[in-house]
Each structure stands twice: as structure tokens, then as C-alpha cells.
Design a protein around this motif. Structure first.
Motif, PDB file in Angstrom:
ATOM      1  N   PHE A 184       0.820  -1.212   0.000  1.00 29.17           N
ATOM      2  CA  PHE A 184       0.000   0.000   0.000  1.00 29.17           C
ATOM      3  C   PHE A 184       0.857   1.267   0.000  1.00 29.17           C
ATOM      4  O   PHE A 184       0.469   2.276  -0.585  1.00 29.17           O
ATOM      5  CB  PHE A 184      -0.994  -0.048   1.155  1.00 29.17           C
ATOM      6  N   VAL A 185       2.028   1.191   0.605  1.00 29.50           N
ATOM      7  CA  VAL A 185       2.972   2.311   0.516  1.00 29.50           C
ATOM      8  C   VAL A 185       3.384   2.516  -0.941  1.00 29.50           C
ATOM      9  O   VAL A 185       3.404   3.641  -1.447  1.00 29.50           O
ATOM     10  CB  VAL A 185       4.206   2.072   1.419  1.00 29.50           C
ATOM     11  N   PHE A 186       3.686   1.412  -1.632  1.00 34.14           N
ATOM     12  CA  PHE A 186       4.100   1.495  -3.035  1.00 34.14           C
ATOM     13  C   PHE A 186       2.994   2.067  -3.920  1.00 34.14           C
ATOM     14  O   PHE A 186       3.275   2.795  -4.871  1.00 34.14           O
ATOM     15  CB  PHE A 186       4.504   0.128  -3.563  1.00 34.14           C
ATOM     16  N   LYS A 187       1.752   1.711  -3.628  1.00 33.70           N
ATOM     17  CA  LYS A 187       0.642   2.247  -4.423  1.00 33.70           C
ATOM     18  C   LYS A 187       0.609   3.773  -4.332  1.00 33.70           C
ATOM     19  O   LYS A 187       0.181   4.438  -5.268  1.00 33.70           O
ATOM     20  CB  LYS A 187      -0.697   1.678  -3.945  1.00 33.70           C
ATOM     21  N   ILE A 188       1.080   4.310  -3.206  1.00 35.65           N
ATOM     22  CA  ILE A 188       1.088   5.763  -3.026  1.00 35.65           C
ATOM     23  C   ILE A 188       2.337   6.394  -3.626  1.00 35.65           C
ATOM     24  O   ILE A 188       2.248   7.376  -4.363  1.00 35.65           O
ATOM     25  CB  ILE A 188       0.992   6.121  -1.521  1.00 35.65           C
ATOM     26  N   ILE A 189       3.518   5.841  -3.329  1.00 31.83           N
ATOM     27  CA  ILE A 189       4.757   6.524  -3.734  1.00 31.83           C
ATOM     28  C   ILE A 189       5.200   6.183  -5.154  1.00 31.83           C
ATOM     29  O   ILE A 189       6.070   6.855  -5.692  1.00 31.83           O
ATOM     30  CB  ILE A 189       5.917   6.269  -2.754  1.00 31.83           C
ATOM     31  N   PHE A 190       4.609   5.147  -5.761  1.00 31.88           N
ATOM     32  CA  PHE A 190       4.966   4.777  -7.132  1.00 31.88           C
ATOM     33  C   PHE A 190       3.778   4.951  -8.076  1.00 31.88           C
ATOM     34  O   PHE A 190       3.265   3.988  -8.627  1.00 31.88           O
ATOM     35  CB  PHE A 190       5.444   3.320  -7.206  1.00 31.88           C
ATOM     36  N   PRO A 191       3.337   6.196  -8.303  1.00 31.64           N
ATOM     37  CA  PRO A 191       2.247   6.368  -9.252  1.00 31.64           C
ATOM     38  C   PRO A 191       2.701   5.966 -10.661  1.00 31.64           C
ATOM     39  O   PRO A 191       3.872   6.189 -11.027  1.00 31.64           O
ATOM     40  CB  PRO A 191       1.942   7.862  -9.185  1.00 31.64           C
ATOM     41  N   GLU A 192       1.811   5.329 -11.391  1.00 29.97           N
ATOM     42  CA  GLU A 192       2.179   4.853 -12.729  1.00 29.97           C
ATOM     43  C   GLU A 192       2.350   6.041 -13.667  1.00 29.97           C
ATOM     44  O   GLU A 192       1.656   7.043 -13.575  1.00 29.97           O
ATOM     45  CB  GLU A 192       1.091   3.922 -13.271  1.00 29.97           C
ATOM     46  N   GLY A 193       3.323   5.926 -14.561  1.00 35.77           N
ATOM     47  CA  GLY A 193       3.514   6.925 -15.594  1.00 35.77           C
ATOM     48  C   GLY A 193       4.624   7.916 -15.266  1.00 35.77           C
ATOM     49  O   GLY A 193       5.426   7.696 -14.381  1.00 35.77           O
ATOM     50  N   GLU A 194       4.613   8.987 -16.003  1.00 33.08           N
ATOM     51  CA  GLU A 194       5.660   9.994 -15.898  1.00 33.08           C
ATOM     52  C   GLU A 194       5.467  10.882 -14.668  1.00 33.08           C
ATOM     53  O   GLU A 194       4.366  11.009 -14.141  1.00 33.08           O
ATOM     54  CB  GLU A 194       5.660  10.884 -17.153  1.00 33.08           C
ATOM     55  N   ALA A 195       6.555  11.494 -14.243  1.00 34.83           N
ATOM     56  CA  ALA A 195       6.507  12.419 -13.111  1.00 34.83           C
ATOM     57  C   ALA A 195       5.686  13.635 -13.485  1.00 34.83           C
ATOM     58  O   ALA A 195       5.696  14.083 -14.627  1.00 34.83           O
ATOM     59  CB  ALA A 195       7.916  12.835 -12.716  1.00 34.83           C
ATOM     60  N   LYS A 196       4.972  14.187 -12.481  1.00 36.94           N
ATOM     61  CA  LYS A 196       4.221  15.429 -12.717  1.00 36.94           C
ATOM     62  C   LYS A 196       5.211  16.563 -12.880  1.00 36.94           C
ATOM     63  O   LYS A 196       6.207  16.648 -12.191  1.00 36.94           O
ATOM     64  CB  LYS A 196       3.295  15.710 -11.536  1.00 36.94           C
ATOM     65  N   LYS A 197       4.910  17.451 -13.829  1.00 37.23           N
ATOM     66  CA  LYS A 197       5.829  18.562 -14.106  1.00 37.23           C
ATOM     67  C   LYS A 197       5.445  19.758 -13.271  1.00 37.23           C
ATOM     68  O   LYS A 197       4.348  19.988 -12.951  1.00 37.23           O
ATOM     69  CB  LYS A 197       5.782  18.895 -15.586  1.00 37.23           C
TER      70      LYS A 197
END
Length: 197
Positions: A184-197
């Protein structure tokens, strides 16, 4: 095999959110179990390599005396009691040596786990320094919580079970509890896709 691929493709088309959770959960379990094997090997061998001197060195915090199943030990959030056999001799499996082995095993497992989970399981290309920072914070907090439970297991199981068996229990306990929380930590800190700019 083609029937399975076809079934999975149909399922993923009809239920994309569920398919994502199944894929992530499956890969997460595979990688987590892989690093659990690494931890077990380290827990099984490193305390012996560190020797009796470190096994006989007490290092723990907050060091609260406890008695459970007729076994007296010290409850710790960090560190382990020195373990003795019936003759009063120091045995491998406790003290500073075991704590160092636990930290080394857990840390190396996380060094393997982080890139696998981030890049393959969760397909995240987010801000890596931010993700590392939160991963380390989560690892420290989870380690303290799990170690608080594990010190009870080590103290009791080391007196009642052979070393190889209580090391398996330690691995399952440390890895299993950590695994559930980390997902559940990973679901939060590893959002799928590119980093927000």
C-alpha cells in the motif's frame, strides 16, 4: 497458453482496474518473495560470520523486561537480547550480531526490491529522489514496528525451536508483515507513468 492470454486480454478489457491490481499484486508477490529468500540467506549465515562476540554484545532499545511462556527476555523496538543455551553460554541468534544481520538483510533486500517494484511492478517514472526518501522513511518505520514484534518471536522461538526453523519464522514474520504494508505504501509513492511537471 494462447487460451490463457486470450482470457487475460478479455478480462483486462472488461475490468481494467481489477486487471491492474491483479498484475501489480502478482508481480509484487513474486519480487517480494525473491527478496525474502535473500533476507533468509543473510539471516541464516551472517550472524555466524559475525561470531559469538557480537552475539554476546547486548544492544537494544527501549529494553523493557518481559516474561512469556516461562522465558524472560527484553522487549525492544530496536535490537535483540543476547541468547544463552541451558549451560549459560552465548549462542548465535541474538544480541548485536543478530540485529546487524537483520538490518543488513532487510536493507539489501530493499535495495533489490526498490527498482523491481518501481520500474516493473508499478511502472512508475515519478520523481526518484522523492520516491527514495519516502521509501526509506517507510522502511525505517516498518522495520521498527516489525522488529518490535520480531524480538518477542526471536526470544521465545530460539528457546523452543531449532535455529533453521526460527529463522524461517523470522523471515516470514519480517517479510510477511512488511510485504503487506509496503504494497500500500508502493501504491502511493509509485504512481504509474511519468513524473508530474
Amino acid at each position: 497458453m494462447n487460451a490463457l492470454k486470450s482470457w487475460w486480454g478479455n478480462f483486462a478489457d472488461r475490468h481494467p482496474s481489477a486487471a491492474k491490481w491483479v498484475r501489480e499484486g502478482g508481480l509484487f508477490l513474486i519480487f517480494s518473495n525473491l527478496v525474502t529468500v535473500v533476507q533468509y540467506i543473510i539471516y541464516a549465515f551472517l550472524p555466524n560470520l559475525l561470531g559469538l562476540e557480537l552475539a554476546g554484545t547486548a544492544w537494544s532499545w527501549p529494553a523493557i523486561p518481559v516474561s512469556l511462556f516461562g522465558i524472560d527476555f527484553t522487549w525492544n523496538a530496536l535490537g535483540y537480547d543476547v541468547l544463552y543455551n541451558e549451560a549459560g553460554q552465548v549462542i548465535i541468534g541474538g544480541g548485536l550480531g543478530y540485529f546487524i544481520a537483520m538490518l543488513v538483510g532487510s536493507f539489501l533486500a530493499q535495495c533489490i526490491n526498490f527498482p523491481l517494484q518501481r520500474n516493473i511492478t508499478f511502472r512508475s517514472h515519478g520523481n526518484i529522489p522523492w520516491q527514495i526518501m519516502w521509501y526509506v522513511i517507510a522502511w525505517v518505520v516498518i522495520t521498527i514496528v516489525v522488529n518490535s514484534i520480531n524480538c518477542v518471536w526471536v526470544a521465545v522461538a530460539s528457546q523452543l525451536l531449532p535455529g533453521w526453523l526460527y529463522n524461517i519464522g523470522t523471515t516470514v514474520l519480517m517479510g510477511g508483515i512488511s510485504m503487506v504494508i509496503f504494497f500500500f505504501v508502493f501504491k502511493i509513492i509509485f504512481p504509474e507513468g511519468e513524473a508530474k511537471k
